[in-house]
Design an enzyme around this catalytic site. Structure first.
Site, PDB file in Angstrom:
ATOM      1  N   ARG A 125       0.399  -1.398  -0.291  1.00 26.71           N
ATOM      2  CA  ARG A 125      -0.111  -0.229   0.187  1.00 26.71           C
ATOM      3  C   ARG A 125       0.949   1.129   0.359  1.00 26.71           C
ATOM      4  O   ARG A 125       0.280   2.439   0.710  1.00 26.71           O
ATOM      5  CB  ARG A 125      -0.447  -0.008   1.355  1.00 26.71           C
ATOM      6  N   LYS A 147       4.283  11.926 -11.404  1.00 25.70           N
ATOM      7  CA  LYS A 147       2.858  10.434 -12.487  1.00 25.70           C
ATOM      8  C   LYS A 147       3.841   9.046 -13.219  1.00 25.70           C
ATOM      9  O   LYS A 147       5.030   8.980 -12.944  1.00 25.70           O
ATOM     10  CB  LYS A 147       3.484  11.393 -14.263  1.00 25.70           C
ATOM     11  N   GLU A 194      12.106  18.471 -25.131  1.00 25.87           N
ATOM     12  CA  GLU A 194      11.453  18.811 -22.938  1.00 25.87           C
ATOM     13  C   GLU A 194      11.365  20.346 -22.436  1.00 25.87           C
ATOM     14  O   GLU A 194      11.114  21.026 -22.688  1.00 25.87           O
ATOM     15  CB  GLU A 194      11.275  18.147 -22.757  1.00 25.87           C
ATOM     16  N   LYS A 236       9.045  23.149 -13.792  1.00 24.05           N
ATOM     17  CA  LYS A 236       8.334  21.606 -13.779  1.00 24.05           C
ATOM     18  C   LYS A 236       7.603  21.664 -12.346  1.00 24.05           C
ATOM     19  O   LYS A 236       6.674  21.715 -12.153  1.00 24.05           O
ATOM     20  CB  LYS A 236       9.045  20.002 -13.963  1.00 24.05           C
ATOM     21  N   GLU A 246      -3.433  17.135 -12.882  1.00 18.61           N
ATOM     22  CA  GLU A 246      -3.673  17.347 -14.046  1.00 18.61           C
ATOM     23  C   GLU A 246      -5.032  17.989 -13.486  1.00 18.61           C
ATOM     24  O   GLU A 246      -5.606  17.157 -15.155  1.00 18.61           O
ATOM     25  CB  GLU A 246      -3.273  17.190 -15.276  1.00 18.61           C
ATOM     26  N   ARG A 250      -1.612  22.345 -15.115  1.00 17.96           N
ATOM     27  CA  ARG A 250      -0.783  21.041 -15.660  1.00 17.96           C
ATOM     28  C   ARG A 250      -0.923  20.252 -17.309  1.00 17.96           C
ATOM     29  O   ARG A 250      -0.091  19.953 -17.394  1.00 17.96           O
ATOM     30  CB  ARG A 250      -0.405  19.740 -14.870  1.00 17.96           C
ATOM     31  N   ASN A 254       1.748  19.161 -21.812  1.00 21.82           N
ATOM     32  CA  ASN A 254       1.466  17.696 -23.259  1.00 21.82           C
ATOM     33  C   ASN A 254       1.402  18.971 -24.598  1.00 21.82           C
ATOM     34  O   ASN A 254       1.461  17.964 -25.075  1.00 21.82           O
ATOM     35  CB  ASN A 254       0.278  17.941 -22.537  1.00 21.82           C
ATOM     36  N   HIS A 257       2.373  16.898 -27.574  1.00 21.67           N
ATOM     37  CA  HIS A 257       3.095  15.567 -27.612  1.00 21.67           C
ATOM     38  C   HIS A 257       1.377  14.876 -28.036  1.00 21.67           C
ATOM     39  O   HIS A 257       1.646  13.749 -27.710  1.00 21.67           O
ATOM     40  CB  HIS A 257       2.694  15.194 -25.652  1.00 21.67           C
ATOM     41  N   HIS A 261       2.373  12.000 -30.186  1.00 26.77           N
ATOM     42  CA  HIS A 261       1.970  10.842 -30.179  1.00 26.77           C
ATOM     43  C   HIS A 261       1.475  10.082 -31.099  1.00 26.77           C
ATOM     44  O   HIS A 261       1.164   8.571 -31.500  1.00 26.77           O
ATOM     45  CB  HIS A 261       0.758  10.602 -29.028  1.00 26.77           C
ATOM     46  N   HIS A 273      10.860   8.911 -28.398  1.00 19.99           N
ATOM     47  CA  HIS A 273       9.854  10.453 -28.161  1.00 19.99           C
ATOM     48  C   HIS A 273      10.441  11.817 -27.939  1.00 19.99           C
ATOM     49  O   HIS A 273       9.354  12.633 -28.420  1.00 19.99           O
ATOM     50  CB  HIS A 273       9.652  10.109 -26.349  1.00 19.99           C
TER      51      HIS A 273
HETATM   52  N1  GLY Z   1       5.447  14.964 -18.686  1.00 25.49           N
HETATM   53  C1  GLY Z   1       4.100  16.153 -18.300  1.00 25.49           C
HETATM   54  C2  GLY Z   1       3.670  15.645 -17.019  1.00 25.49           C
HETATM   55  O1  GLY Z   1       4.873  15.187 -15.905  1.00 25.49           O
HETATM   56  O2  GLY Z   1       2.539  15.794 -16.730  1.00 25.49           O
END
Ligand code: GLY
Length: 369
Positions: A125, A147, A194, A236, A246, A250, A254, A257, A261, A273
């Protein structure tokens, strides 16, 4: 510790440091202990490329501090971002006696960080996770912000990316620019894509900073890379601090992106990428009309050229197929395609329901037919 830059990441659920400095990996145990992190045992999850380099440095540091550690390797491919790998990892940790007082240390690029981070978030957990990114892309983006996820395979065999996961912040992020010494130039450039994205979102001056230093960056100069990583983590951290889950701001991360993708899904491994993000960011600059957006497009194009990143699709791709591929993002977001639109440098907005003709024109601007 001398020469270590410590950046505080403060989100709704957590507060932790991302430290950046030459030789930081050799001090991993002390950096953890300084922040109250003294696990009974650590599972060091890494890929083969860093097992005898970065992962060994972390391992040596823990052992010297008297902390038991086990090293677990996994493949760093998109295919290995699976529930099966997650299960194997957790079973190894169980067999190796990692308990609730233990911790996971993820040493590697984005794949290792995602899977090991998710294992830490769910094993017993949740146990603490330390992210030790060893690619530029992971240092400036993936390792910060919490993430974590694995992919699933759809009934038709296609990959549903990052579909099972959680937002679970690490307890510490350790970035050692010396760990980038052997990173191939193509991977370094991919990470720079990035950084270009971050520059467009919040720090336009960084475009000139990077292009003025592209030689030392590509020569892996650790001081220049350290400064670059710290500058990007600050950006960031600022965004994630405003909106951890997000729900709003946030989403600007993207940028490029959704285009990327779609490119990756049609390019069958031909583009990295980061290369897809570079092309996608440039295409996104065509979504908004107006002189400020034109300026952004010119600035991005010239930075990508200086870096040696692509500014056009690698092979003739059809607008129609790219638009179809974009639709999988649409399916994930309630049937409406949301795109991050640069109206100018440091003026990016998330917009839904843009006219298809405008999106098609953006694709054409990067060479789609
Ligand atoms: N890579 C984008 C984010 O962490 O929101």
């Amino acid at each position: 510790m001398n020469g270590i830059d410590s950046i505080e990441v403060r989100t709704a659920s957590a507060r932790y440091d991302a430290v950046v400095g030459r030789g930081a990996l050799r001090h991993a145990a002390a950096l953890m202990a300084d922040r109250g992190l003294r696990p009974s045992a650590c599972a060091i999850v890494c890929d083969a490329a860093v097992e005898h380099g970065a992962a060994k440095s972390v391992d040596d540091s823990l052992r010297a501090a008297g902390t038991r550690s086990v090293r677990i390797t996994m493949a760093a491919t998109e295919d290995s971002k699976s529930l099966a790998t997650l299960g194997d990892l957790c079973e190894r940790m169980l067999a190796d006696g990692i308990d609730r007082d233990g911790a996971v240390i993820a040493v590697g690029g984005g794949v290792v960080g995602d899977v090991a981070g998710f294992a830490a978030a769910t094993y017993m957990r949740g146990i603490p996770c330390v992210q030790v990114p060893t690619t530029l892309l992971a240092m400036v983006d993936a390792a910060v912000g919490g993430k974590t996820a694995v992919n699933l395979v759809r009934a038709d065999g296609s990959i549903a990316k990052n579909i099972v996961g959680s937002i679970a912040q690490p307890r510490l992020v350790i970035c050692d620019p010396e760990a980038l010494a052997t990173l191939p130039a193509r991977a370094l450039r991919s990470g720079l894509a990035e950084c270009v994205k971050h520059a467009v979102i919040a720090d336009p001056a960084m475009l000139g900073w990077i292009t003025a230093r592209i030689d030392p960056i590509l020569a892996h100069d650790p001081d220049t890379l350290g400064a670059l990583v710290a500058r990007n983590i600050r950006i960031k951290a600022g965004v994630v601090g405003e909106d951890e889950r997000e729900d709003g701001r946030r989403a600007v991360l993207n940028l490029g992106h959704t285009f990327a993708h779609a490119i990756e899904s049609l390019a069958h491994g031909e583009v990295t990428h980061g290369e897809a993000v570079a092309i996608g960011t440039l295409a996104a600059c065509r979504l908004a009309p107006g002189p400020a957006a034109d300026d952004a497009e010119r600035a991005v194009r010239s930075a990508l050229q200086a870096i040696g990143l692509p500014t056009a699709l690698p092979a003739a791709m059809l607008v129609e197929r790219l638009m179809d591929a974009m639709a999988s993002d649409k399916k994930r977001r309630g049937g409406v395609l949301r795109l991050v639109v640069p109206h100018g440098l440091a003026d990016v907005r998330v917009e839904a329901g843009l006219p298809a003709a405008r999106v098609a024109e953006a694709w054409r601007s990067v060479g789609a037919r």
